[in-house]
Write a protein that holds these residues in place. Sequence first.
Motif, PDB file in Angstrom:
ATOM      1  N   ASP A   1       8.599  -4.789   5.264  1.00 21.89           N
ATOM      2  CA  ASP A   1       9.192  -5.673   4.786  1.00 21.89           C
ATOM      3  C   ASP A   1      10.614  -5.750   3.790  1.00 21.89           C
ATOM      4  N   GLU A   2      11.090  -4.778   3.194  1.00 27.80           N
ATOM      5  CA  GLU A   2      12.187  -5.032   1.901  1.00 27.80           C
ATOM      6  C   GLU A   2      13.338  -4.243   2.971  1.00 27.80           C
ATOM      7  N   LYS A   3      13.630  -5.514   4.167  1.00 26.02           N
ATOM      8  CA  LYS A   3      15.059  -5.212   5.108  1.00 26.02           C
ATOM      9  C   LYS A   3      15.966  -4.586   3.984  1.00 26.02           C
ATOM     10  N   GLY A   4      16.990  -3.681   4.659  1.00 27.35           N
ATOM     11  CA  GLY A   4      18.151  -2.916   4.327  1.00 27.35           C
ATOM     12  C   GLY A   4      18.216  -1.512   3.076  1.00 27.35           C
ATOM     13  N   PHE A   5      16.710  -2.299   2.599  1.00 28.16           N
ATOM     14  CA  PHE A   5      16.552  -0.691   1.383  1.00 28.16           C
ATOM     15  C   PHE A   5      16.775   0.451   1.403  1.00 28.16           C
ATOM     16  N   VAL A   6      16.507   0.782   2.955  1.00 28.16           N
ATOM     17  CA  VAL A   6      17.203   2.452   3.523  1.00 28.16           C
ATOM     18  C   VAL A   6      18.915   2.541   3.648  1.00 28.16           C
ATOM     19  N   ALA A   7      19.165   1.360   3.920  1.00 27.29           N
ATOM     20  CA  ALA A   7      20.493   1.187   4.224  1.00 27.29           C
ATOM     21  C   ALA A   7      20.953   1.453   2.953  1.00 27.29           C
ATOM     22  N   LYS A   8      20.806   1.055   2.032  1.00 23.91           N
ATOM     23  CA  LYS A   8      20.991   1.138   0.087  1.00 23.91           C
ATOM     24  C   LYS A   8      20.582   2.623  -0.299  1.00 23.91           C
ATOM     25  N   LEU A   9      19.956   3.018  -0.198  1.00 26.00           N
ATOM     26  CA  LEU A   9      19.017   4.006  -0.823  1.00 26.00           C
ATOM     27  C   LEU A   9      20.167   5.684   0.573  1.00 26.00           C
ATOM     28  N   LEU A  10      20.511   5.207   1.144  1.00 23.61           N
ATOM     29  CA  LEU A  10      21.748   6.503   1.953  1.00 23.61           C
ATOM     30  C   LEU A  10      22.894   6.803   1.838  1.00 23.61           C
ATOM     31  N   ALA A  38       3.958  -9.867   7.669  1.00 27.46           N
ATOM     32  CA  ALA A  38       4.679  -9.289   6.794  1.00 27.46           C
ATOM     33  C   ALA A  38       3.267  -8.569   6.180  1.00 27.46           C
ATOM     34  N   TYR A  39       2.576  -8.962   5.928  1.00 22.21           N
ATOM     35  CA  TYR A  39       1.397  -8.312   5.126  1.00 22.21           C
ATOM     36  C   TYR A  39       0.313  -8.764   5.985  1.00 22.21           C
ATOM     37  N   SER A  40      -0.582  -8.823   7.029  1.00 27.35           N
ATOM     38  CA  SER A  40      -2.034  -9.334   7.445  1.00 27.35           C
ATOM     39  C   SER A  40      -1.949  -8.255   8.785  1.00 27.35           C
ATOM     40  N   ASN A  41      -2.925  -7.734   9.206  1.00 24.05           N
ATOM     41  CA  ASN A  41      -3.137  -7.219  10.880  1.00 24.05           C
ATOM     42  C   ASN A  41      -4.060  -7.724  11.517  1.00 24.05           C
ATOM     43  N   VAL A  42      -4.217  -9.276  11.014  1.00 27.03           N
ATOM     44  CA  VAL A  42      -5.114 -10.561  11.442  1.00 27.03           C
ATOM     45  C   VAL A  42      -4.697 -11.399  11.532  1.00 27.03           C
ATOM     46  N   VAL A  43      -3.459 -11.910  11.874  1.00 24.16           N
ATOM     47  CA  VAL A  43      -2.681 -13.267  12.644  1.00 24.16           C
ATOM     48  C   VAL A  43      -3.262 -13.422  13.160  1.00 24.16           C
ATOM     49  N   SER A  44      -3.045 -13.238  14.869  1.00 22.45           N
ATOM     50  CA  SER A  44      -3.599 -13.826  16.176  1.00 22.45           C
ATOM     51  C   SER A  44      -5.758 -14.890  15.679  1.00 22.45           C
ATOM     52  N   TRP A  45      -6.177 -13.617  15.040  1.00 22.59           N
ATOM     53  CA  TRP A  45      -7.651 -13.905  14.445  1.00 22.59           C
ATOM     54  C   TRP A  45      -7.221 -14.981  13.373  1.00 22.59           C
ATOM     55  N   ALA A  46      -7.144 -15.385  12.659  1.00 25.52           N
ATOM     56  CA  ALA A  46      -6.987 -16.650  11.210  1.00 25.52           C
ATOM     57  C   ALA A  46      -5.870 -17.673  11.775  1.00 25.52           C
ATOM     58  N   TYR A  49      12.048   6.111   5.835  1.00 26.05           N
ATOM     59  CA  TYR A  49      11.737   5.654   6.984  1.00 26.05           C
ATOM     60  C   TYR A  49      10.992   4.845   6.464  1.00 26.05           C
ATOM     61  N   TYR A  50      11.059   3.709   7.253  1.00 22.87           N
ATOM     62  CA  TYR A  50      10.723   2.032   7.120  1.00 22.87           C
ATOM     63  C   TYR A  50       9.123   2.897   7.230  1.00 22.87           C
ATOM     64  N   ILE A  51       8.242   2.127   6.787  1.00 25.88           N
ATOM     65  CA  ILE A  51       6.701   1.842   7.422  1.00 25.88           C
ATOM     66  C   ILE A  51       5.888   0.521   7.142  1.00 25.88           C
ATOM     67  N   LYS A  52       5.034   0.573   8.507  1.00 24.90           N
ATOM     68  CA  LYS A  52       5.082  -1.111   8.421  1.00 24.90           C
ATOM     69  C   LYS A  52       4.525  -1.911   7.658  1.00 24.90           C
ATOM     70  N   SER A  53       5.426  -2.638   6.766  1.00 21.22           N
ATOM     71  CA  SER A  53       4.157  -3.097   5.221  1.00 21.22           C
ATOM     72  C   SER A  53       2.809  -4.005   5.555  1.00 21.22           C
ATOM     73  N   ALA A  54       2.614  -4.101   6.694  1.00 22.47           N
ATOM     74  CA  ALA A  54       0.946  -4.575   7.014  1.00 22.47           C
ATOM     75  C   ALA A  54       0.447  -3.111   6.779  1.00 22.47           C
ATOM     76  N   ASP A  55       0.617  -2.168   6.862  1.00 20.76           N
ATOM     77  CA  ASP A  55      -0.269  -0.669   7.110  1.00 20.76           C
ATOM     78  C   ASP A  55      -0.433  -0.366   5.626  1.00 20.76           C
ATOM     79  N   LEU A  56       0.993  -0.026   5.121  1.00 13.31           N
ATOM     80  CA  LEU A  56       1.577   0.427   4.095  1.00 13.31           C
ATOM     81  C   LEU A  56       0.471  -0.246   2.797  1.00 13.31           C
ATOM     82  N   SER A  57       0.756  -1.301   3.348  1.00 14.20           N
ATOM     83  CA  SER A  57      -0.327  -1.897   1.795  1.00 14.20           C
ATOM     84  C   SER A  57      -1.856  -2.463   2.090  1.00 14.20           C
ATOM     85  N   SER A  58      -2.215  -1.993   3.628  1.00 16.40           N
ATOM     86  CA  SER A  58      -3.342  -2.435   3.184  1.00 16.40           C
ATOM     87  C   SER A  58      -4.721  -1.624   2.630  1.00 16.40           C
TER      88      SER A  58
END
Length: 324
Positions: free
Chosen positions: A263-272, A97-105, A289-298
């Motif tokens: 990572d905020e499941k359901g929030f888009v539907a709530k807003l709409l 949800a927050y990392s782009n290096v899961v495999s590496w870690a 729109y949802y944006i991948k959390s690991a990218d948006l928070s990088s």
Amino acid sequence: MPRRKWMVAAVVLAGVMSLAPVVSAHNQQPAGRVTQKTQQRAALFPVTLKDDAGHTVTVRKMPHHIASVTEGTDEILSALVPKQDIALVTTAASDPAYSNVVSWAKGLPAIAEADAERILAVHPDLVLLASYTKPGVVDQIEQTGVPAYEFANFNSIADIERNIQVVGKLTGHEDKASAVVARMNNLLAQIARAVQQVSKGKPKPRVLDYSSWGYVAGAGTTVDDIITHAGAVNAAAGIKGWQKVTEEEIVKLNPDVIIVSSDEKGFVAKLLNDDALSGVRAIAHGRVYYIKSADLSSVSQYIVDGVRDVAHRLYPAAKLPQPW
């Protein structure tokens, strides 16, 4: 609430289109040449820098037992140093949800928060921290003579590129750091060109980053930079930093598009389906729109993927480069 990437826990040189070939080529060199390169890196030391907390940090020898206590430095190190030189990372590095290096870690010792005893237990020869780390933790580490560098500036792409260069200097991998930064700038330039080709003559959309906690990303945040580089205008640019706002203020901001962390499941539907926001352009036109959390928070080189993700949502016809 504000992104927790650090807490949970230009034109590129010809032919440099990804870091992988750079690393691969190095790994395939004959043993003698690798030894020579290692000697060249070792000759760069000692290195003395002033960190973001104002402390003078001296790394006397090339480090081979690095402890990373921020996820941002986890991701930066993954691109710069051999995995065997990593003694410790954050537990967030293994969280998709927050990392782009899961495999590496995988397989690396991990820590959830800064704890001097646990950090020193891995016998580090360099510790990378964030400036919000408890002073007592930093003092304990420094008293042992282990160099500890604190990062504080990670609010823009320029800050991130500077941090990559700093990690490169501290670890003896300035050349790789420069290659990573060059690739970032090349990808950003490709995104800008692709967006320009499909958006000529059209007004830039006003985009709002909004969380279920009620926070928006204002000026001076990495998300503000992501939105701008994606060819849009931050609808919350008049707000400084991360601020909690009311629904009435969202109505006044009236963004064309709202982006939400994945990572905020359901929030888009709530807003709409929120009647109080039904008059907001983004809600009325279904542009939430949802944006991948690991990218948006990088706060590492992967922030470029955040720019790409947002640009893809805003300009789906644009021929964007492949993710990092």
